[in-house]
Design an enzyme around this catalytic site. Structure first.
Site, PDB file in Angstrom:
ATOM      1  CB  THR A   1      -0.907  -0.007   1.260  1.00 40.58           C
ATOM      2  OG1 THR A   1      -1.658  -1.215   1.289  1.00 40.58           O
ATOM      3  CG2 THR A   1      -1.867   1.159   1.328  1.00 40.58           C
TER       4      THR A   1
ATOM      5  CD  GLU B   1      -4.368  -7.747  -0.874  1.00 37.80           C
ATOM      6  OE1 GLU B   1      -4.662  -8.806  -1.416  1.00 37.80           O
ATOM      7  OE2 GLU B   1      -3.580  -7.659   0.069  1.00 37.80           O
TER       8      GLU B   1
ATOM      9  CB  SER C   1      -6.005  -2.741   8.052  1.00 33.82           C
ATOM     10  OG  SER C   1      -6.527  -4.007   8.358  1.00 33.82           O
TER      11      SER C   1
END
Length: 584
Positions: free
Chosen positions: A396, A416, A461
């Site tokens: 990321t 990802e 997240s």
């Protein structure tokens, strides 16, 4: 910005970035964007911090010619798509947090990818029974979701930008056409990952990394030119959409993404998750990200302990942070999913009384055997908690921006896993974000909150975060890369700045520690490794490993803003303010 200037600036910044990395590896590390002279701290009126110097330089140039933080964000993200393609890009997704300095309002834009209309809960099961191994799922067409980054940026820019969209794409187009020296971290990743040779879309990267020639992206430049003219629709309809869909249909486990899925994608504006920690107010990412809730939960539990009195690298501090993180991750696994598909009890999960009950489960003398998920208003039995499944490391990027009027952007974006689905089309890599769904659609006989469904966004997240002081003034902008470890990385920085009064750069340079429910991970080659025996004696399962965060943030100081880039990365915080010896 001319191509020649872009290349020259990269060569200028390379030694500075290396110096910052070398000096920032320990407490007292380099602070970019601020300097100290005669006891006074000098700041900058506007700061851009990103994972690559060219991206930071391009964003700062936008601010210098009158653009605002949102304008700079469009340019920074476009440049990162060229210079950091293994982590982010136009076929990925992201979350954007924005502060409007005039109204004081905090806005959140959700550009998370969505599952195709044909997706079903058993998408990643073999014979509808056994979960696929993660790394087989990652490189399949089934892992590719409808991209959301460009539609999200377009929506956010239309609401808050000032400069023309096409103009903001120009620096990325110029860099892609002219080429640039092969980025250092990308070279290291390419040469270390032999699996890239197995896929046609990534096979040429190793040769490019070794060649020593400028790395050019003519195909991507043409795509960006069309995006500049047509906006996000260029990738959602027509030839480029056909090419994207076609790239998901071949190879291992072909996907079912369609042009209709691309055209139907809509970004979402959501309310950020905000809550109190001691005298501060934090705002971060809401579901489908678990980041904001997990951060506020962990901090809400830790508020019951005297963290400011503890040493940052003490056994007790690490133990407390680990146990609070475990409890937050237990709730994350149980409750967090796409709020358009599953009810997420956001208010209950961050309620102070509930968090006080959760904090009461923390024993200072030993680690929990299994961290329990809770029920707001009810204290569960520890023995009834199911074990958590491990989450793999994801790739990321994150950047932070504050302009001279006080507008701010924190944007975390991703394809990802590093190199995404290993499928490249028209010069860019496709995401594999659907591998963030739970592979097992049922938990305890009930549908999992993060199970696959048509049009659903997978849990994330990503944790772009703002911190405000007691007067409501913005004091900190921060976020990170790192998959589900992002939560632990950002938590470490928040504690370092807010509880231990560290400068942001020093808080970022603190050794990383992460607990996601299975084991306590501590950063290799740091002082934390020496604490491992004592932590194991408390009952922790300790794993020493490389923890490559990508924390990029900005802090308010007496005379402006000061940025800090993670010394573990190749990024930069601009402007670079001269050091004391240069000011005398």
């Amino acid at each position: 910005m001319s191509a020649a200037r872009a290349l020259g600036f990269l060569f200028l910044l390379a030694p500075l970035a290396m110096l910052a990395s070398d000096r920032g590896a320990t407490l007292g590390g380099a602070t970019l964007g601020g300097a100290t002279l005669g006891g006074a701290t000098l700041g900058a009126p506007e700061v851009v911090v990103a994972a690559h110097p060219l991206a930071a330089e391009a964003g700062l140039a936008v601010l210098e010619r009158g653009g605002n933080a949102m304008d700079a964000a469009v340019t920074v993200q476009a440049v990162l798509a060229v210079v950091e393609p293994q982590e982010t890009g136009i076929a990925g997704g992201g979350f954007l947090l924005h502060l409007d300095a005039v109204s004081g309002a905090v806005h959140f834009f959700d550009g998370r990818e969505t599952a195709p209309a044909a997706a079903r809960p058993e998408r990643f099961l073999v014979a509808n029974r056994w979960p696929l191994p993660f790394w087989l799922a990652v490189v399949s067409g089934r892992a590719v979701g409808a991209p959301g980054l460009l539609p999200m940026l377009e929506q956010a820019h239309a609401a808050h930008g000032t400069l023309p969209w096409a103009e903001l794409m120009e620096p990325a187009i110029e860099i892609a056409e002219a080429g640039l020296p092969f980025p250092g971290r990308l070279r290291r990743q390419v040469l270390a990952d032999r699996s890239l040779q197995l896929f046609a879309g990534t096979r040429d990267l190793a040769a490019a990394a070794r060649s020593g020639e400028p790395w050019r992206h003519p195909e991507l430049a043409e795509v960006l030119r069309r995006i500049a003219a047509e906006g996000a629709a260029a990738l959602q309809r027509g030839e480029l959409a056909d090419n994207l869909v076609g790239a998901t249909r071949g190879g291992w486990l072909p996907g079912d993404l369609t042009r209709d899925d691309l055209a139907a994608y809509r970004p979402q504006r959501r309310e950020p998750v905000c809550g109190r920690y001691r005298q501060w107010t934090l705002c971060s990412a809401p579901p489908p990200s678990s980041g904001g809730i997990a951060l506020l939960q962990a901090l809400g539990m830790l508020e019951r302990f005297d963290l400011p009195a503890l040493d940052a690298v003490s056994v007790q501090a690490v133990h407390l942070i680990a146990e609070a993180s475990r409890l937050a991750f237990a709730d994350r696994q149980r409750y967090i999913g796409d709020p358009d598909f599953v009810p997420v009890p956001v208010a209950g999960l961050i309620d102070p009384d509930y968090l006080a009950e959760r904090a009461a489960l923390i024993d200072l003398s030993r680690a929990m055997v299994v961290p329990p998920p809770g029920v707001p208003g009810v204290t569960p039995e520890v023995e009834d908690a199911p074990p958590l499944e491990p989450d793999p490391e994801h790739g990321t990027t994150h950047f932070s921006i504050v302009d001279r009027n006080g507008n701010a952007v924190a944007l975390t974006s991703s394809i990802e896993a590093p190199f995404g689905a290993r499928r490249r089309v028209d010069g860019y890599l496709l995401n594999n974000q659907l591998a963030d769904f739970d592979f097992r659609p049922l938990r305890d006989g009930a549908p999992a909150a993060n199970a696959v469904a048509p049009g659903k966004r997978p849990r994330s997240s990503m944790s772009p975060t703002f911190v405000f002081d007691g007067d409501g003034e913005l004091v900190l902008v921060v976020g990170s890369r790192g998959g589900s470890r992002i939560i632990g990385y950002v938590l470490k920085v928040l504690i370092g700045v807010l509880d231990w009064n560290l400068p942001l750069a020093d808080a970022i340079a603190l050794p990383n520690l992460v607990h996601r429910g299975q084991r306590l991970e501590i950063e290799a080659d740091t002082v934390l490794v020496g604490l491992a025996p004592a932590l194991e004696a408390l009952g922790h399962r300790v794993q020493v490993r490389v923890l490559e965060s990508g924390l990029h943030g900005i802090e308010r100081i007496d005379a402006g803003w000061r940025g800090a880039a993670d010394p573990r990365m190749d990024g930069a915080a601009l402007p670079l303010v001269p050091g004391p010896s240069q000011l005398e």
